[in-house]
Write a protein that holds these residues in place. Sequence first.
Motif, mmCIF file in Angstrom:
data_model
loop_
_atom_site.group_PDB
_atom_site.id
_atom_site.type_symbol
_atom_site.label_atom_id
_atom_site.label_comp_id
_atom_site.label_asym_id
_atom_site.label_seq_id
_atom_site.Cartn_x
_atom_site.Cartn_y
_atom_site.Cartn_z
ATOM 1 N N SER A 216 2.412 8.766 30.821
ATOM 2 C CA SER A 216 3.154 8.932 29.566
ATOM 3 C C SER A 216 4.569 8.395 29.709
ATOM 4 C CB SER A 216 3.246 10.410 29.171
ATOM 5 O OG SER A 216 1.986 10.923 28.932
ATOM 6 N N ILE B 293 2.044 13.590 22.376
ATOM 7 C CA ILE B 293 2.471 13.893 23.744
ATOM 8 C C ILE B 293 3.361 15.130 23.751
ATOM 9 C CG2 ILE B 293 3.930 13.021 25.629
ATOM 10 C CD1 ILE B 293 2.706 10.255 25.053
ATOM 11 N N ALA C 118 -1.100 5.768 26.193
ATOM 12 C CA ALA C 118 -1.098 7.037 25.452
ATOM 13 C C ALA C 118 -2.520 7.428 25.061
ATOM 14 C CB ALA C 118 -0.215 6.910 24.205
#
Lengths: 119, 830
Positions: free
Chosen positions: B111, B93, B172
């Motif tokens: 996220s 990320i 994710a």
Amino acid sequence: MNHKHSLWRLGLSPAIWGIHFLLCYIAVALWCAKFPWIDLQNIRLLVFAFTLLASLIVGWGVVSGLFRHREGEGGLPHDDDSLEDRERFLGFTRFLISALSLVAILYTSYAIFIFRSCE
Amino acid sequence: MNDSLKRLKKAWLIPSGWRYWSEVNNSVVGYWYTVTSLIFFFFAGILALLIRVQLAVPENDFLTADQYNQIFTMHGTVMMFLFAIPIFEAISILLLPQMLGARDLPFPRLSAFGYWCFLIGGIFVCGSLFFNAAPKGGWFMYPPLTSTHGPGIGADIWLLGLTFIEIASIAAAVEIIVGVLKCRSPGMRINLIPIYGWYILVVAIMILFAFPPLLAGDILLEMDRAFNWPFFDANRGGDPLLWQHLFWIFGHPEVYIIFLPSIALLATIIPTFSRVHLVGYSWVVLSAVGTGFLSFGLWVHHMFTTGLPGITLGIFSAASQAVAIPTGVQLFCFLATLLIGHVVKSVPMLFALGGMATFVIGGLTGVMLAIAPFDFQAHDSFFVVGHLHYVLIGGSIFPILAAVYYYAPLIWGYKLSDKLGKLCFWLVLIGFNVTFFPMHLSGLLGMPRRVFTYSDEMGVSSLNLISTIGSFTLALGFLVFLWDLFRPANKKKPREDNPWKAGTIEWLTGSQDQTVGIRSIPIVKTRYPLWDQPHFLQDVSEGKFYLPDALEEKRETLVTSTLDAKLVQCLRVPGPTFITLYSALFSGGFFIFATYHWWTATLISGLGAVICITYWCWSGTAWIPEKEKKDIGLGVELPLYKSGPLAVGWWAMFITMLADITAFISLIFGYFFYWTINENFLQPHTGPGFFWPMVGGILILISTGLTYFGKSLNNKNKTFSFYLILILSALTSSGGAYAFIMGPLVYKMSPTSHVYPAIVWVLVGWTALHAVLGSYMQLYCIARRVGGKMTARYDADICNVSLYTCFLALTAILTALVVGGFPLFAQGTL
């Protein structure tokens, strides 16, 4: 060159490996747990049929991937910014993944042709 | 500063003060994620030291057996679930947008939600240790030790806490898959994407198929514990082995979910210091994909000693050998890259090489353990402990340390100390080997794992003392690492933008303003643009590519096509909000209160989560833009809105539902597993009959058809008919749920009496819950249309809900066929 390649095709050979693997696992699990009276040779015949079919499909992936990789002028590492190189890259990757799938399929079947019992 | 940059900075401004925590930008959330994962890592490291102190000498009483059980369980659990998996999500990320040349990933709020779930769940699970309430069944929680023989709430904390954290992992995975496939820089064809992108794509797909079986197992074990449903009680037809199957169908791929992203970091670092392109890019892609799929065929090698048929062991032993092929291929590619390049010595390279060597040792003992007769001897001994630490520390910790040293200039603007880095490396390498190599020997001498002490007569006292000395050396190495990270001298260092002279695209952002990420989104034509594309850095920095401005002061990134990264859409991504935090808090409350059986609080929390998530979807998704198209620079205009398979949201739904259907199929696997092991499993006379399941399946199928009909009515702008059909669809779907429940209900199937009614209840319950959720979504679409947030042209919501109903229909048909049809089929009456 036909540019209608899809990313899904990369997953075809591994998916065939997965289906073959599950079928082998289920066949022997059911044989051992539910139908022990069936002759082992019949189970092996069944597994042979799965394996032949799976190998043909995956083998087609190996051959077609190899042809696609060799199409045109470009050689490895297929890193040009062109449709042709993108196609050759996908072809080469398909060839490699299909070859690995074929090896894995044969490994799995091989075990069933060596082991004889559920003990 | 020119006006365009000012507007861009305003759009991407990070809130200050307490509102900072409402930020959702991936680079900020990725940073929180990384730091939190590292904190959990050090926590679990301290637990490891406690274990080593206890085992330093024979008959030690530093810890009681009960404390030891809690500590080794928490060490494994935290390392696996709160560090090893989250750290890969965190790094992805944090770095993936830069690596892909994107300004952000497509679902920043997802996220942020994932991060808050991870943090809340992590604190809950770790906190239990301080109240003497931690789980103590080992990190793989085998029943019946954790069911019939596991009083207390430790196992519940594990099951519900980690189920909650698994939501973060799946979130994710959705973000990463859509990011890699749809949010690359224009021109970055599939043969040009950074090798890290390939690895991470494979790993995210693996999560979709690996985590759901564990979720299914968690549901069964928790039902067993909380409501006495006998899934793992052999007296009532259950079988503890089902847990082992479900756990390891997750657990073995998980090893590769941990290993592949770390190896991906090596594949990024090694070419930089070899000053050449990665050798065998296609072969490395093969390795990533090949390892990914083969890893799903290995799970039984963790169960070699459970008495499974020899022929089954043979299949899994063969597959376990096969996975060594792709694993070896990538290491040879790395070695070839080093051989043909001009290697520059550096701290990241030390860790990279140390990691490779360590991993190879662990890999080779893995091949040994994959041979069933050897495994019979070494199973559950310290040999296995030594093996798994060589694999995980070599394959994960060393590469992560390499990555921290490598990416420090990108994240903080300066390099960490070379001297301290080398000192850290040697302490970690020596400490690691001194700790874990002797474990192979103590294991072969017969020392079992997970036993809190041992007698001097076993002959393993010296080996254990050496291991303990090694563990403190290892810890000293990590202290040096921490000092290197936080020492005050770092602040005085001059800024270095690309000190390693790397060629990959993420190093662009080092020289850009951190808040906006990349100054303009470039056109990429090679795998190493900073090396191979002339004036690349200058052109990007001068804003000569796409989206150098934010005219409307909104956060935007580009969506491109999967294969050739052709421009598709200018995607507006949502900005800061606290709704993700509230959603995570209420979702967390649902799981945490359920642990203590506080059902009213659980219900209220669940309701709060539904309200928050609905508000989040309502206010933050599928925005109708003020204009159809937008100029993104270089004379290109792109649409601001897409729906159906062209939209990123549709793909997010598709990916989420793949995970969902995998969990459902795991439950079906459970049904057939019980059928194979029980002589009289099927009891058709006890229910649920043929009629009700079939009615349920047909009603849900009709509901799906109606949803698609409603979608076409919406497109034709037939508003009233659309409302009517969708209301009918919602009613039919709920009717389907009712019919499914009626099956076991009219037959008075008692789920506590035997595993057959229990598994039938779980399958119909799962389907009914999904059907009710389908009705809720259909009503949501009506509300969106009424509220002017969905129109005939802007129809993303109904497209996504239609897709959901397809998966719902598949679930319903399978449930009907299995619980309604199979009992009759198996008895020859159908």
